[in-house]
Every structure is written in C-alpha cells, then in structure tokens.
Design a protein around this motif. Sequence first.
Motif, PDB file in Angstrom:
ATOM      1  N   ASN A  13       0.836  -1.205   0.000  1.00 21.86           N
ATOM      2  CA  ASN A  13       0.000   0.000   0.000  1.00 21.86           C
ATOM      3  C   ASN A  13       0.868   1.253   0.000  1.00 21.86           C
ATOM      4  N   GLU A  14       0.574   2.165  -0.929  1.00 19.54           N
ATOM      5  CA  GLU A  14       1.211   3.485  -1.006  1.00 19.54           C
ATOM      6  C   GLU A  14       2.739   3.411  -0.953  1.00 19.54           C
ATOM      7  N   GLY A  15       3.286   2.526  -1.790  1.00 20.57           N
ATOM      8  CA  GLY A  15       4.730   2.470  -1.950  1.00 20.57           C
ATOM      9  C   GLY A  15       5.470   1.662  -0.904  1.00 20.57           C
ATOM     10  N   ASN A  16       4.745   1.029   0.004  1.00 18.61           N
ATOM     11  CA  ASN A  16       5.377   0.233   1.059  1.00 18.61           C
ATOM     12  C   ASN A  16       4.864  -1.193   1.040  1.00 18.61           C
ATOM     13  N   ILE A  17       5.717  -2.107   1.505  1.00 20.28           N
ATOM     14  CA  ILE A  17       5.304  -3.488   1.762  1.00 20.28           C
ATOM     15  C   ILE A  17       5.655  -3.797   3.212  1.00 20.28           C
ATOM     16  N   PHE A  18       4.667  -4.178   3.997  1.00 16.12           N
ATOM     17  CA  PHE A  18       4.907  -4.465   5.410  1.00 16.12           C
ATOM     18  C   PHE A  18       4.094  -5.682   5.820  1.00 16.12           C
ATOM     19  N   GLU A  19       4.622  -6.465   6.730  1.00 14.77           N
ATOM     20  CA  GLU A  19       3.943  -7.671   7.176  1.00 14.77           C
ATOM     21  C   GLU A  19       2.935  -7.331   8.258  1.00 14.77           C
ATOM     22  N   GLY A  20       1.736  -7.898   8.148  1.00 11.82           N
ATOM     23  CA  GLY A  20       0.718  -7.594   9.140  1.00 11.82           C
ATOM     24  C   GLY A  20      -0.591  -8.298   8.878  1.00 11.82           C
ATOM     25  N   HIS A 336      -6.492 -12.284 -16.557  1.00 18.78           N
ATOM     26  CA  HIS A 336      -5.057 -12.548 -16.629  1.00 18.78           C
ATOM     27  C   HIS A 336      -4.182 -11.297 -16.529  1.00 18.78           C
ATOM     28  N   ALA A 337      -4.788 -10.138 -16.374  1.00 15.96           N
ATOM     29  CA  ALA A 337      -4.011  -8.887 -16.382  1.00 15.96           C
ATOM     30  C   ALA A 337      -3.056  -8.791 -15.196  1.00 15.96           C
ATOM     31  N   LEU A 338      -3.558  -9.051 -14.000  1.00 16.80           N
ATOM     32  CA  LEU A 338      -2.727  -8.887 -12.801  1.00 16.80           C
ATOM     33  C   LEU A 338      -1.587  -9.899 -12.784  1.00 16.80           C
ATOM     34  N   VAL A 339      -1.865 -11.152 -13.114  1.00 16.69           N
ATOM     35  CA  VAL A 339      -0.781 -12.143 -13.108  1.00 16.69           C
ATOM     36  C   VAL A 339       0.223 -11.870 -14.225  1.00 16.69           C
ATOM     37  N   ALA A 340      -0.235 -11.281 -15.337  1.00 16.49           N
ATOM     38  CA  ALA A 340       0.705 -10.887 -16.397  1.00 16.49           C
ATOM     39  C   ALA A 340       1.665  -9.811 -15.893  1.00 16.49           C
ATOM     40  N   MET A 341       1.145  -8.879 -15.119  1.00 19.45           N
ATOM     41  CA  MET A 341       2.019  -7.833 -14.563  1.00 19.45           C
ATOM     42  C   MET A 341       2.947  -8.411 -13.497  1.00 19.45           C
ATOM     43  N   PHE A 342       2.480  -9.387 -12.746  1.00 19.45           N
ATOM     44  CA  PHE A 342       3.367 -10.053 -11.785  1.00 19.45           C
ATOM     45  C   PHE A 342       4.466 -10.828 -12.514  1.00 19.45           C
ATOM     46  N   GLU A 343       4.145 -11.365 -13.674  1.00 15.44           N
ATOM     47  CA  GLU A 343       5.168 -12.037 -14.476  1.00 15.44           C
ATOM     48  C   GLU A 343       6.265 -11.033 -14.860  1.00 15.44           C
ATOM     49  N   ALA A 344       5.847  -9.827 -15.242  1.00 14.67           N
ATOM     50  CA  ALA A 344       6.822  -8.772 -15.550  1.00 14.67           C
ATOM     51  C   ALA A 344       7.645  -8.420 -14.308  1.00 14.67           C
ATOM     52  N   HIS A 345       6.989  -8.401 -13.151  1.00 16.87           N
ATOM     53  CA  HIS A 345       7.707  -8.146 -11.890  1.00 16.87           C
ATOM     54  C   HIS A 345       8.775  -9.208 -11.648  1.00 16.87           C
ATOM     55  N   LEU A 346       8.420 -10.465 -11.838  1.00 14.13           N
ATOM     56  CA  LEU A 346       9.363 -11.552 -11.574  1.00 14.13           C
ATOM     57  C   LEU A 346      10.524 -11.551 -12.567  1.00 14.13           C
ATOM     58  N   LYS A 347      10.337 -10.881 -13.696  1.00 10.73           N
ATOM     59  CA  LYS A 347      11.431 -10.718 -14.674  1.00 10.73           C
ATOM     60  C   LYS A 347      12.232  -9.443 -14.412  1.00 10.73           C
ATOM     61  N   LYS A 349      11.089  -6.271 -14.303  1.00 12.62           N
ATOM     62  CA  LYS A 349      10.670  -5.082 -15.057  1.00 12.62           C
ATOM     63  C   LYS A 349       9.968  -4.037 -14.207  1.00 12.62           C
ATOM     64  N   ILE A 350       9.279  -4.461 -13.150  1.00  9.76           N
ATOM     65  CA  ILE A 350       8.433  -3.544 -12.377  1.00  9.76           C
ATOM     66  C   ILE A 350       8.293  -4.082 -10.957  1.00  9.76           C
ATOM     67  N   SER A 351       8.228  -3.175  -9.993  1.00  8.44           N
ATOM     68  CA  SER A 351       8.062  -3.604  -8.600  1.00  8.44           C
ATOM     69  C   SER A 351       6.591  -3.877  -8.304  1.00  8.44           C
ATOM     70  N   VAL A 352       6.347  -4.651  -7.267  1.00  3.92           N
ATOM     71  CA  VAL A 352       4.966  -4.904  -6.843  1.00  3.92           C
ATOM     72  C   VAL A 352       4.314  -3.590  -6.406  1.00  3.92           C
ATOM     73  N   GLU A 353       5.086  -2.736  -5.730  1.00  2.00           N
ATOM     74  CA  GLU A 353       4.548  -1.441  -5.296  1.00  2.00           C
ATOM     75  C   GLU A 353       4.080  -0.610  -6.496  1.00  2.00           C
ATOM     76  N   LYS A 354       4.836  -0.663  -7.593  1.00  4.27           N
ATOM     77  CA  LYS A 354       4.479   0.109  -8.785  1.00  4.27           C
ATOM     78  C   LYS A 354       3.255  -0.492  -9.478  1.00  4.27           C
ATOM     79  N   ILE A 355       3.147  -1.816  -9.473  1.00  3.85           N
ATOM     80  CA  ILE A 355       1.935  -2.453 -10.021  1.00  3.85           C
ATOM     81  C   ILE A 355       0.702  -1.944  -9.274  1.00  3.85           C
ATOM     82  N   VAL A 356       0.782  -1.921  -7.949  1.00  2.08           N
ATOM     83  CA  VAL A 356      -0.347  -1.468  -7.127  1.00  2.08           C
ATOM     84  C   VAL A 356      -0.645   0.008  -7.377  1.00  2.08           C
TER      85      VAL A 356
END
Length: 447
Positions: A13-20, A336-347, A349-356
Amino acid sequence: MSTFLIKNAKIVNEGNIFEGDVLIENDIITEIAEKISAKTSNCIIIDAEGNYLLPGVIDDQVHFREPGLTHKGNIASESRAAIAGGITSFIEQPNTVPNAVTQELLEQKYQIAENNSHANYSFMMGGTNDNLEEVLKTNPRNVAGIKLFLGSSTGNMLVDNPEVLEQIFSSTKMLIAVHCEDEATIRANTEKYKEEFGDDIPMKYHHLIRSEEACYISSSKAIELAKKTGARLHVFHLSTAKEMELFTNKIPLEQKKITAEVCVHHLWFTDADYETKGSLIKWNPAVKTEKDRDALWEALLNDKIDVIATDHAPHTLEEKTNKYLSCPSGGPLVQHALVAMFEAHLKGKISVEKIVEKMCHNPAKIFQIEKRGFIKEGYFADLVIVNSQQPWTVKKENILYHCGWSPFEGTNFKSRVTHTFVNGKLVYENGKVKELKVGKRLLFERE
C-alpha cells in the motif's frame, strides 16, 4: 455480520510493503496492524502465509458487451472472470447496443449490473456528434466520466465534428476519456493495403494500417484541445513511443489535468507476435513494435503513464476467424491482467509497489473513486491475495470468459490470485468463484 481476519500478509500500500494483519467487518477494513487477534468466535481467519495482500484492482476500461452483444460476453460472466483475476471494480464503456448515449440508456446498464455484477461497477456516458445536451446531464457523483471515440473503432459513436468536440471539452468539468486514432489516416492506409491484398490483408499489417501516425495525430489534437479549454482529459490505451512526448512526469498526479493509460497487451505483445497469434492480438489501437513497447514501459516506470488497464473486449472465436477487414478488434484480458504484470515483476521489469500504484491507487485518484483503491481503515474491503510462487498454465478449461479463449492460452504464469474480496465478502478462493454478486455502484468524490 461477516468478519474476516487476514493474517500474515505482505501488505502492499502506497509504496510500502509491510507484514501484518487486516480485519474486515461487514464491508469495511476496520483495523490494520502487525498482529490482530480474533475478537469474536464467528470471525473467519485466513492465513495469507506470507503472500502479497493488494487493494483490489480497478480496471478503468472494459467492454462487457451488455446489452446487445451478449453472445460475446455479459456483465455476469465478465465480472466473474474479473474477480478471478483480482479486479474488484471496473469502468465499462458505452459502445454496447444500443450505445449508452442518453441518460435513460446509461441507467439501464446500471440496473443490469445491480442485479448481475460480481465486482463493483461504473459506466461511462458516451458522447456523439449530436448528444451534448444528454452529456451535460451526467451526474458526476455516480458516473465515472464521459467517453469519446476519436477513431473508427465503434462506427456511429465516432465524434469527428471539431466544433462539437470543442463544445464538449468546454462544457463539462467531468473527466473526458478518449480513444485516439485518426480516421482519415486509417482509411488511407486501409485502401493502400486493400489494393495490394484485397479483403484478405495479413494481420501483421494491422499496426501499419492503424499506425503510429494515426495515433499521434489524434492524441496530440485531443491534448491540444484539453489545454485550450482546460478540460480534464484521460487518454486511453496509448500504444506508441511517439505519443510519450505529449505527457509529463514533472508534476504530481494530483495536479495533472491530462493523464495517460496503457493496456496490458501493449506492454506484453509486439508486432512480431502477429505471426503466431494472428487475429487474437488484433486490437485498436494496434499492438506495435518492440521499440514502442519499450517506450511504453519506460513511460510507465517514469510516471508519464499513470494507469495500467485491460481494454477487455471479447469476441467469439468464430468472429475472430474472419478475414482482416471483417475481423473485429479486441480480446478478453481481465482474468489474466494482474498475473501478467506479476510475471513482468518476476522478470525484474516492475516492482509490486508500482503495479499497485498503477492498477489500484492511480485509477482511484484519477476518477476520484470514493474509499477504494487503497488498504486503509475505513475503506471498502476490496482486497486480493497473490501467491507469486504458485505456477499454472492458461488452458481452455480454466478460462472464465464467456467467449472461451484468451490470447494468453498456453502461457505459464508463476503467480496466481488465491483470494479476492469484494465489499468484505470472499468471492473467489483457490480457483473457485463463489456465486455472490455483491458488486456495488462506484461513487465519486466530486460535485
């Protein structure tokens, strides 16, 4: 009262990843904390097991085909596929049959969605050459915006009268979303290739017919008009490197009056894919070159482009087997849009924060959607859990679109959506859609 407690999540959320943990009561997120204990015996606990918890994706451009084109898809079927793909809210376009170009026809679509939608919904009011009076009646509180087609995608919804365009741009404070392709350029290019190939033009020429020039001429004119009139403009499905010079990243999103969107297919495919995918990747605007794709990625990451969407537009496989000139453009993407963007993340290309940011936060900001698009206390509980290490393959038997096909068929994705919540209800879990049609009409924080 329904209560869910999501534990052990990587909250994005908003550029951060935190466990909770996140507590949901009825349709609202009521608590976000490092550790939350269940307060009642009827609280359902879901262990996210260290997977990502995202705000529900907001897709600002879909065509769900109802009313009038329901052999291709309908609000129930396509919203069902959307929630399986982590999309919890959609904004649908007016080129259904009849076109949503009067307030009465627009409201009829809302009535259909109220009874049938698995996801939250809004519908754009369509502009034409002669419906300004109807356009100006649009309620900014409960309608996403005004949609104008400045290219030939939609036949009689083409707005090609410059005086009418300026009137619309000058007369409304609502967001105006545009499809930009220059009709005269497309016609000239089509005639050129018809002379060479007749009706059976090879699909690989699609990006040369609906060319970079056709896109740039139209989008530059729309932006020029927006600057002249002060209109609030959002340019849909950009596809070329050249158009990127028209947008800025020098000011924060909240201050932009002209914003930009890119679609998943323009980030994934190139003209080289026409050889194997053919008409399945025939979209308007066209999928273009690798150079264009690279420029779109660069603009997305440097914030010239603000939103990632799908332009989900299903057609039957039978329709897609037609020769070029009678083959419709568009394809299904919401599942399939979100998982396609996660595929780009795993390569890388893009962070999870930026996808969100691009798929959740920014659509909410641009359209001023009330209490959605973020993981915040007091916001609606539209949430998605994504496991980024659970591979699967897109196959006919797991495609949920009414049309039964996907341009991603045969693709192996490493990530999958495991849970989707819409308004605090668990509507999708581990491959199964629960038949809960709990979507609500989106509201907008504007007067």
